[in-house]
Design a protein around this motif. Structure first.
Motif, PDB file in Angstrom:
ATOM      1  N   PRO A 176      70.816 128.002  78.026  1.00  0.00           N
ATOM      2  CA  PRO A 176      70.777 126.391  77.125  1.00  0.00           C
ATOM      3  C   PRO A 176      71.706 126.184  76.341  1.00  0.00           C
ATOM      4  O   PRO A 176      72.315 126.738  75.943  1.00  0.00           O
ATOM      5  CB  PRO A 176      69.947 127.367  76.453  1.00  0.00           C
ATOM      6  CG  PRO A 176      70.122 128.245  76.496  1.00  0.00           C
ATOM      7  CD  PRO A 176      70.619 128.573  77.808  1.00  0.00           C
ATOM      8  N   PHE A 177      71.549 123.935  76.776  1.00  0.00           N
ATOM      9  CA  PHE A 177      72.401 123.739  75.865  1.00  0.00           C
ATOM     10  C   PHE A 177      71.831 123.451  73.572  1.00  0.00           C
ATOM     11  O   PHE A 177      72.599 123.657  73.140  1.00  0.00           O
ATOM     12  CB  PHE A 177      72.102 121.587  75.952  1.00  0.00           C
ATOM     13  CG  PHE A 177      72.676 121.320  74.912  1.00  0.00           C
ATOM     14  CD1 PHE A 177      74.169 121.267  75.012  1.00  0.00           C
ATOM     15  CD2 PHE A 177      71.779 120.282  73.944  1.00  0.00           C
ATOM     16  CE1 PHE A 177      74.870 119.775  74.100  1.00  0.00           C
ATOM     17  CE2 PHE A 177      72.661 119.191  73.176  1.00  0.00           C
ATOM     18  CZ  PHE A 177      73.641 119.453  72.927  1.00  0.00           C
ATOM     19  N   GLY A 178      70.278 123.821  73.899  1.00  0.00           N
ATOM     20  CA  GLY A 178      69.652 124.058  72.454  1.00  0.00           C
ATOM     21  C   GLY A 178      68.134 124.987  72.424  1.00  0.00           C
ATOM     22  O   GLY A 178      67.741 124.846  73.460  1.00  0.00           O
ATOM     23  N   MET A 179      67.851 125.305  71.747  1.00  0.00           N
ATOM     24  CA  MET A 179      66.870 126.196  71.534  1.00  0.00           C
ATOM     25  C   MET A 179      66.290 125.226  69.908  1.00  0.00           C
ATOM     26  O   MET A 179      66.905 126.384  69.509  1.00  0.00           O
ATOM     27  CB  MET A 179      66.594 127.204  72.171  1.00  0.00           C
ATOM     28  CG  MET A 179      65.949 127.848  72.214  1.00  0.00           C
ATOM     29  SD  MET A 179      65.290 129.591  73.584  1.00  0.00           S
ATOM     30  CE  MET A 179      63.793 130.533  73.267  1.00  0.00           C
ATOM     31  N   GLU A 180      64.590 125.126  70.299  1.00  0.00           N
ATOM     32  CA  GLU A 180      63.803 125.269  69.429  1.00  0.00           C
ATOM     33  C   GLU A 180      62.834 125.992  68.890  1.00  0.00           C
ATOM     34  O   GLU A 180      62.030 125.799  69.607  1.00  0.00           O
ATOM     35  CB  GLU A 180      63.628 123.628  68.602  1.00  0.00           C
ATOM     36  CG  GLU A 180      64.438 123.405  68.428  1.00  0.00           C
ATOM     37  CD  GLU A 180      64.996 121.959  68.123  1.00  0.00           C
ATOM     38  OE1 GLU A 180      63.845 121.209  67.541  1.00  0.00           O
ATOM     39  OE2 GLU A 180      65.845 119.888  68.601  1.00  0.00           O
ATOM     40  N   GLY A 181      62.312 126.043  67.662  1.00  0.00           N
ATOM     41  CA  GLY A 181      60.502 126.953  67.930  1.00  0.00           C
ATOM     42  C   GLY A 181      60.197 127.769  67.748  1.00  0.00           C
ATOM     43  O   GLY A 181      59.273 128.676  67.902  1.00  0.00           O
TER      44      GLY A 181
ATOM     45  N   LEU B 233      60.793 125.049  72.707  1.00  0.00           N
ATOM     46  CA  LEU B 233      61.682 123.828  73.660  1.00  0.00           C
ATOM     47  C   LEU B 233      62.771 124.547  73.804  1.00  0.00           C
ATOM     48  O   LEU B 233      63.871 124.883  72.893  1.00  0.00           O
ATOM     49  CB  LEU B 233      61.659 122.493  72.473  1.00  0.00           C
ATOM     50  CG  LEU B 233      62.902 121.360  73.703  1.00  0.00           C
ATOM     51  CD1 LEU B 233      61.756 120.116  72.964  1.00  0.00           C
ATOM     52  CD2 LEU B 233      64.444 121.327  73.723  1.00  0.00           C
ATOM     53  N   VAL B 234      62.686 124.523  75.003  1.00  0.00           N
ATOM     54  CA  VAL B 234      64.907 125.410  75.725  1.00  0.00           C
ATOM     55  C   VAL B 234      64.787 123.480  76.516  1.00  0.00           C
ATOM     56  O   VAL B 234      64.211 123.328  77.458  1.00  0.00           O
ATOM     57  CB  VAL B 234      64.166 126.375  76.811  1.00  0.00           C
ATOM     58  CG1 VAL B 234      65.646 126.624  76.374  1.00  0.00           C
ATOM     59  CG2 VAL B 234      63.513 127.318  75.744  1.00  0.00           C
ATOM     60  N   ASP B 235      65.979 123.400  75.580  1.00  0.00           N
ATOM     61  CA  ASP B 235      67.354 122.066  75.998  1.00  0.00           C
ATOM     62  C   ASP B 235      67.913 122.568  77.884  1.00  0.00           C
ATOM     63  O   ASP B 235      69.114 123.645  76.600  1.00  0.00           O
ATOM     64  CB  ASP B 235      66.926 121.733  75.662  1.00  0.00           C
ATOM     65  CG  ASP B 235      67.782 120.143  75.783  1.00  0.00           C
ATOM     66  OD1 ASP B 235      68.113 120.156  76.794  1.00  0.00           O
ATOM     67  OD2 ASP B 235      68.318 119.255  74.997  1.00  0.00           O
TER      68      ASP B 235
END
Length: 128
Positions: free
Chosen positions: A61-66, A74-76
């Protein structure tokens, strides 16, 4: 990539999985995939399963939030953005409507109120 995410969501028993093709709407991603988790723990488990499936394919993943809130994770993956949400949050934020393709297909005729008048004409007439 999209299909792998969907398979991971199905494997984790994600609910109401929806794939939105947003390629015509934005250049930040190609697909937004939304799934519902039945509980905080379920949201976390679904997110972990998505990461497992994607890492098996060498996609990080490029990023992950929450992850801490467990209400909306959110998984980007850049080309695919995954939203895993509790039902209440999903209904509140209504991402499906926000990213509905009809929202960019507004034409001058869509500004017509019933009776064929523009919204501005209808408002001016009603205000008089």
């Amino acid at each position: 990539m999209r299909d792998t995410v969907v398979a991971s969501l199905e494997d984790a028993k994600g609910l109401c999985i929806k794939v939105l093709d947003v390629r015509k709407l934005t250049d930040i991603t190609d697909y937004m995939i939304i799934a519902t988790g039945a509980s905080d723990r379920h949201v976390k488990t679904i997110a972990e399963r998505v990461l497992e499936f994607m890492l098996e394919k060498q996609w990080k993943p490029f990023g992950m939030e929450g992850e801490e809130s467990k209400d909306w994770v959110l998984v980007d993956f850049v080309d695919v953005v995954v939203h895993i949400m509790r039902d209440k949050s999903r209904k509140h934020y209504d991402l499906e409507s926000l990213w509905d393709q009809t929202f960019v297909e507004l034409t001058p005729s869509s500004n017509l109120a019933p009776g064929g008048k523009t919204v501005a004409e209808k408002t001016a007439h009603t205000a008089s």
